[in-house]
Structures are given as structure tokens and as C-alpha cells.
Design a protein around this motif. Sequence first.
Motif, short mmCIF file in Angstrom:
data_model
loop_
_atom_site.label_atom_id
_atom_site.label_comp_id
_atom_site.label_asym_id
_atom_site.label_seq_id
_atom_site.Cartn_x
_atom_site.Cartn_y
_atom_site.Cartn_z
N VAL A 254 0.85 -1.31 -0.06
CA VAL A 254 0.01 0.02 0.04
C VAL A 254 0.69 1.20 0.13
O VAL A 254 0.64 2.25 -0.60
N ILE A 255 1.93 1.31 0.80
CA ILE A 255 3.00 2.53 0.84
C ILE A 255 3.56 2.62 -0.48
O ILE A 255 3.45 3.79 -0.94
N ASN A 256 3.72 1.75 -1.23
CA ASN A 256 4.31 1.87 -2.69
C ASN A 256 3.50 1.94 -3.77
O ASN A 256 3.98 2.24 -5.05
N GLU A 258 1.39 -0.24 -4.79
CA GLU A 258 1.12 -1.50 -5.55
C GLU A 258 -0.34 -2.17 -5.23
O GLU A 258 -0.71 -2.90 -5.89
N ALA A 259 -0.72 -1.69 -4.15
CA ALA A 259 -2.26 -2.15 -3.81
C ALA A 259 -3.08 -0.93 -3.40
O ALA A 259 -2.33 0.17 -2.72
N GLY A 260 -4.18 -1.05 -3.21
CA GLY A 260 -5.20 0.10 -2.72
C GLY A 260 -5.22 0.21 -1.25
O GLY A 260 -5.19 1.28 -0.67
N PHE A 261 -5.74 -1.13 -0.60
CA PHE A 261 -6.31 -0.95 0.86
C PHE A 261 -5.38 -2.18 1.62
O PHE A 261 -4.93 -3.11 1.07
N GLN A 262 -5.17 -1.88 2.82
CA GLN A 262 -4.95 -3.24 3.79
C GLN A 262 -5.71 -2.90 5.00
O GLN A 262 -6.09 -1.92 5.50
N MET A 263 -6.56 -4.21 5.12
CA MET A 263 -7.10 -4.14 6.42
C MET A 263 -6.21 -4.60 7.56
O MET A 263 -5.88 -5.82 7.57
N MET A 264 -5.89 -3.86 8.66
CA MET A 264 -4.95 -4.25 9.55
C MET A 264 -5.39 -3.28 10.73
O MET A 264 -5.70 -2.42 10.55
N ASP A 282 -0.38 11.14 2.32
CA ASP A 282 0.08 10.02 1.27
C ASP A 282 -0.82 8.79 1.73
O ASP A 282 -1.06 7.99 0.73
N PHE A 283 -1.33 8.76 2.83
CA PHE A 283 -2.20 7.45 3.05
C PHE A 283 -3.30 7.93 3.85
O PHE A 283 -3.47 9.04 4.56
N LEU A 284 -4.45 7.07 3.85
CA LEU A 284 -5.67 7.28 4.65
C LEU A 284 -5.94 6.19 5.85
O LEU A 284 -5.53 5.07 5.48
N CYS A 285 -6.52 6.70 6.79
CA CYS A 285 -6.90 5.71 7.70
C CYS A 285 -8.35 5.79 8.14
O CYS A 285 -8.68 6.93 8.17
#
Length: 416
Positions: A254-256, A258-264, A282-285
Motif C-alpha cells: 500500500v505504501i508503494n 502496488e495495492a489500494g487497501f490493507q485491513m489491519m 500519502d495515506f488514509l486511515c
Amino acid sequence: MNKTLKGMKLTAAALALSAGMAQAADVEVLHWWTSGGEAAALNVLKQDLEGQGIGWQDMPVAGGGGTEAMTVLRARVTSGDAPTAVQMLGFDILDWAKQDALANLNELAASEGWDSVVPAALQAFAKHDGKWISAPVNVHSTNWVWANKAVLDANGIAVPTTWDEFVAAVDALSAAGVTPIAHGGQAWQDATVFDAVAMSTGGPDFYKAAFIDLDPEALGSDTMKEAFDRMGYIRANVDENFSGRDWNLATAMVINGEAGFQMMGDWAKGEFLNAGKVPGEDFLCFRFPGTQEQVTFNADQFAMFDQGGVVSAEQAALASSILSPSFQSAFNVVKGSVPARTDVSDADFDACGKQGMKDLAAAASSGNLFGSMAHGHANPASVKNAMYDVITAHFNGEYDSETAVEELVSAVEIAQ
Ligand code: BGC
């Protein structure tokens, strides 16, 4: 560090020594904080202790969620060589306390007033038989989604607030040739996703009935089948190399971009920060769609193993440092979690941290705060592991949803 806080630490060390405890030596700490973000947070603790002249003997055991660390711990205790302090979650702490293996921290807790600042939901796991048996470090929660903002913007995707909106977002990413969901196929990660999916599918009463009360009707319900169906949808939208991937490598996707979402859980934020990324830019939570009112929590604590009936000076110093308001802020800002005390200011926390603190307080007062099934705060390890097995077998296609529901009911019954 201000003078008052420094004074507090000296008081703790003096207290330990006055009680006839040994001179401070090294602390040996068994933990599973081995990713970049976790190591950065751990350094805050190491440096705090080193500043007090206490050395740090590191005993890292890699493996998110701590399953491997708990196996190593059992071996160490069995051979009569328990570490000074051990990172632990929920029911595992109570299990060791029931075996009389943990030191009694009551004297320190009383002198520092832990009873009035540590929330009740954490005290339920930090105290046994009226005795404080561990020092709460933080509160994490598992029902978060982490997203790459540029990827979402490029595909015209707004933050999804319902399952249907989430499906639309995932389908849009898939159609654009982006891996929608970054995931690591390990039992604890599958279960972490399931925490949020089950809460979203059935709501808080269902989550409590199934995972905390272990009600066979809820475990075997159509709602549970629907939750498994949704896991099947998620499985269909991860990349083909997901199997066995560590959680922080999924976060890196997600950082790079390469993917949209991570559930974590919010330990993922530590990875974004460690990579120099900024929330909102850069990112959303955001909370997993459909769980905006709920928090499924887990709290890291350090349990102190009994070293012959007394709390050693270094154990007291470690526990005192962990509970100090300045440490609670400094550590949790880096770790991604929120403080384990109710009286710590949110001033130094970023937007995700501030939201985490607000969500936690709101969920606690509205009856929407629940222990995480995946992270040992809903049931003892035997039940947790029984659930892991079914969730993972379903995720890997060994069971269809109907079979998974049946297996869940019987696995939980056997494990109790
Ligand atoms: C712990 C976190 C840790 C995560 C991944 C969780 O069980 O509570 O502190 O970062 O596992 O290792």
C-alpha cells in the motif's frame, strides 16, 4: 523529560529498592516487535531505560500477533528460565497469572495511582485476583483500513463507508488493474480481517454473542455465513502471492502504491510513518466500512515474571517507565496505537492517532468497545486458535461458507 516525570521514575526505583529488591541490572524482554515501525517504537522504550542506567537484553521472536513468541515463552518457562518481562495480550496474561507465574505489581501500582488512570477494559486483563500483574503499554484496534491516497484519487474513489461502497471501490481498482487488497495469508492476519468483517456484517450484538459469549446460535447463524461469504470476496481480490506474506510486507504494497487497501490493526500506521509517509497526504486511515461506531481492541502489556517473590528493581523501573504519561505519548505516537491511560493529551498524535483516541473513548462510553477475537482479547488461546484454523481453512478455499460455519461451531465447542 521534565523534572516531575524524572522524579516519578526515581521514586519507582527507590520504592523497589526500599522493598528489599535487587539492585537494577539488565532487563531481558521477550517481544514480537520486529518490523521497521515496531522496532522504532521499541527504541523509545530501550532509550528510556538506558537513560536510567538499565541495560536491555533483547529477545525478539518474529511473528505478528505473537503466536511464535508465546511458544518460545512456554519453552523458556518450562526450562526454569523465564525472561524478566514479556510482551503479552489479553487472555494469555490471565492464563499465566492463574499459574502463579507473574509478579505482583500492586505496591508500584498503588504509589503511581494506576487504578484511576488505566481504563476498566484494560484492567480486566492487567489485574488478577486483585493484583496488578502486567503493565499496559497501549491500546491497538483491529477494525482499521489503510489506503494509498494517490491510488484512490487516480481511480476516483472516495473513502467507502458501507460494505457496498467498499465492494464498488475494490471492483474499480480491480478493473483498473491495481491489486485492490494487500494481504498476508497467515492465520492471525486472516483472523484480523475477520474481526472487522464479522463486526460489519452482524453488528456489535452479533460480534459479542459469537466471539465473546461463544453462543452456538450466533456462531452457526446465517449472519456468520454471510461474514464468510464476504471473506471469500476479499480472498478473490488479493494478489496471487498473498500466501505466507508478513503483514508489514502487505503494508509496504500500500505504501508503494502496488495495492489500494490493507485491513489491519493500527500497528500498520507505524510502517507508514517509518517510511516517512504523512496521514491525509500519502495515506488514509478509516474504520472498516460499517464499523465506524465500534472498536475491536487489543492492548500490548508487559507481564513481569515472578523472580522469587519480589519485584526486581529493573522490573519496577520498566513498569514505571511504561506507565509514565510522557512515555505513553512518545511510544504510541510512533507505534500507531493510543495510550493505555485516559489522562494523556492527544497533542502530539497525528490525525489517525487523534481519531483513534476519540473512537476509543466514544466506544467505551457507548458500550461499543469489544476485545479482539484475533488478538487474544475475546477468549483464551485454545478457542482463539480453534477459530483461526476454521477462518484460514475457509480463506484458503478448503471450506465453503456453509462448511466453515459448521466447523466453527464444533471447533469452538471442542476447544472450551
Ligand atoms: C500486537 C502489536 C503488533 C502486531 C503485529 C499485535 O498482536 O498487539 O503490537 O504490532 O501484533 O506484530
